[in-house]
Scaffold this active site. Structure first.
Site, PDB file in Angstrom:
ATOM      1  N   GLU A 269       0.857  -1.194   0.000  1.00 31.44           N
ATOM      2  CA  GLU A 269       0.000   0.000   0.000  1.00 31.44           C
ATOM      3  C   GLU A 269       0.885   1.234   0.000  1.00 31.44           C
ATOM      4  O   GLU A 269       1.855   1.295   0.776  1.00 31.44           O
ATOM      5  CB  GLU A 269      -0.906  -0.006   1.235  1.00 31.44           C
ATOM      6  CG  GLU A 269      -1.874  -1.188   1.225  1.00 31.44           C
ATOM      7  CD  GLU A 269      -2.830  -1.225   2.423  1.00 31.44           C
ATOM      8  OE1 GLU A 269      -2.774  -0.305   3.270  1.00 31.44           O
ATOM      9  OE2 GLU A 269      -3.619  -2.180   2.509  1.00 31.44           O
ATOM     10  N   HIS A 292      -7.788   1.352   1.516  1.00 26.05           N
ATOM     11  CA  HIS A 292      -7.755   1.002   2.947  1.00 26.05           C
ATOM     12  C   HIS A 292      -8.586   1.994   3.791  1.00 26.05           C
ATOM     13  O   HIS A 292      -8.102   2.558   4.771  1.00 26.05           O
ATOM     14  CB  HIS A 292      -6.300   0.949   3.452  1.00 26.05           C
ATOM     15  CG  HIS A 292      -6.160   0.085   4.682  1.00 26.05           C
ATOM     16  ND1 HIS A 292      -5.036  -0.634   4.967  1.00 26.05           N
ATOM     17  CD2 HIS A 292      -7.011  -0.168   5.703  1.00 26.05           C
ATOM     18  CE1 HIS A 292      -5.189  -1.287   6.107  1.00 26.05           C
ATOM     19  NE2 HIS A 292      -6.392  -1.017   6.578  1.00 26.05           N
TER      20      HIS A 292
END
Ligand code: NAI
Length: 409
Positions: A269, A292
């Site tokens: 990420e 997220h």
């Protein structure tokens, strides 16, 4: 006049970094404490310079609390991580300094569950895909492959806080709910626990993952598991990126075995919005990608503020360490007209008898006591019938096992 021996509230110095939600400040205020709020994070060096007089330190995920800052703290009673994770704190160093660390692991549970259900519906109707088409000027009005979720089966892997809430919301949509968990769980509503992951994969129209990151859950859904899933089913992962093998998901979407997928978490990420997002699922049809944000809602932020600040106030005022991540959980109900001794010590044999001896020699009756231990740290809450003197505290402090002692009331 009776002498107060709890630390005066106006002298308790609370420092909250990283723009912690105002609800936290209100909780402290209502309890009679003034919190100093700083918008930004602090570097370890900055923290080392300011930490010495601080009693309670609140951070989010950017401030690292490690040595030497922990060592430089002289009065630190507790640390609050106003977030879910606590990796940014050296938990062992804090514990051995007698400092419990609190967080808010379940404040965003409902936020994740809501997004999960929203995505189940979006996938089932191919709505995200239709939206992308429309943004690019394509009007594809079609019922083909678009279904209601009613009477479909959702398979929940990991029936913990989030998974069980997903089950309840799914039932409200008229879905059948099955789940798989390594622990036997009491099913909520009409949910049914299945004996194996394979059974769940074979029987579900939607498979949604809500397990923690662990060696056992790493790549727990890969090509073998996906091949067990029903043709035309959908996969959702809002847990941790390591749980799913994205290459296998990409292959199954491309072949049409999977009808859609929703991913909120990824093996890699980006650290910030200036970094590009790379993922093999980008551009694939009927795939919802979110950065997220499953737990990122204003309600969750507010809940985090309230939950962590309340735990900190409770710890300051009663000594309750319930919910801390690095300390034994000790929580003794408060009884009127009792006086409380809190002792944090190294977890070695004989501490309790030494403390009891000191108190008994002063002729003081112990009305209740509770000792908890965790790794190298022991934590004792002891209520006595009469106010014990500062000499008793001094004697307890002199024990070479003592890390910290506080008196309350
Ligand atoms: P939880 O601890 O309440 O529940 C996890 C459940 O998974 C437990 O019931 C446990 O027994 C079960 N489990 C563990 N290993 C398993 C295995 N190998 N197979 C089957 N079941 C297994 O956790 P919670 O709060 O429900 O969170 C679940 C996941 O959601 C975590 O990975 C958490 O990090 C993630 N999460 C994601 C957020 C987001 O923004 N997308 C926000 C909050 C949590």
């Amino acid at each position: 006049m009776t002498k107060q021996y709890s630390y005066p509230k106006d002298k308790v110095r609370i420092l909250l970094l990283e723009g912690i939600h105002p609800a936290a400040v209100d909780i402290f205020k209502e309890a009679g404490y003034e919190a100093r709020v700083v918008k930004s994070a602090m570097s370890n060096q900055e923290l080392r310079d300011v930490i010495e007089p601080i009693h309670v330190l609140g951070i989010r995920s950017k401030t690292q609390i490690r040595q030497p800052a922990i060592g430089a703290s002289k009065r630190l009673l507790a640390i609050g991580c106003f977030c879910i994770g606590t990796d940014q704190v050296d938990l062992d160093a804090a514990a051995s300094k007698g400092v419990p660390v609190f967080n808010a692991p379940f404040s965003n549970t409902r936020s994740v569950a809501e997004l999960t259900l929203a995505e189940v519906v979006m996938l089932s109707r191919k709505a995200a895909h239709r939206s992308m088409e429309l943004h690019s000027g394509r009007w594809e009005k079609s019922a083909a492959g678009s279904r209601e979720v009613r009477n479909k089966t959702i398979g929940i892997v990991g029936y913990g806080h989030i998974g069980s809430q997903v089950g309840l919301l799914a039932e409200a949509f008229g879905m059948r709910v099955v789940f798989y968990d390594i622990v036997n769980k009491l099913p909520l509503g009409n949910a049914v626990q299945l004996a194996s992951l394979g059974e769940l994969l074979q029987s579900s129209d939607f498979v949604t993952l809500h397990v923690p990151e662990s060696p056992e859950t790493r790549n727990m859904v890969s090509s073998r598991e996906i091949s067990l899933m029903k043709n035309g089913s959908c996969l959702l992962n809002l847990s941790r990126g390591s749980v799913v093998d994205l290459k296998a998901v990409s292959d199954a979407l491309t072949s049409g075995h999977l009808a859609g997928a929703a991913l909120d978490v990824f093996p890699r990420e980006p650290g910030s919005s200036s970094e590009a997002f790379e993922c093999e699922l980008r551009g694939l049809e009927n795939v919802i990608l979110t950065p997220h944000i499953g737990g990122s809602t204003e309600e969750a932020q507010r809940n985090i503020g309230i939950e962590v600040a309340s735990a900190l106030v409770k710890y300051i005022e009663t000594g309750s360490s319930s919910g801390s991540v690095n300390f034994p959980h000790v929580d003794l109900p408060l009884v009127r007209n009792r006086h409380r001794v809190l002792n944090i010590h190294r977890n070695v044999p004989g501490v309790l008898s030494n403390i009891n001896r000191i108190v008994a020699e002063m002729g003081v009756n112990i009305s209740s006591q509770y000792l908890g231990t965790r790794h190298d740290v022991g934590y004792l809450i002891m209520d006595v019938d009469q106010k014990i003197s500062r000499e008793v505290k001094r004697e307890i402090d002199l024990l070479d096992t003592t890390i910290k002692t506080r008196l309350l009331f």
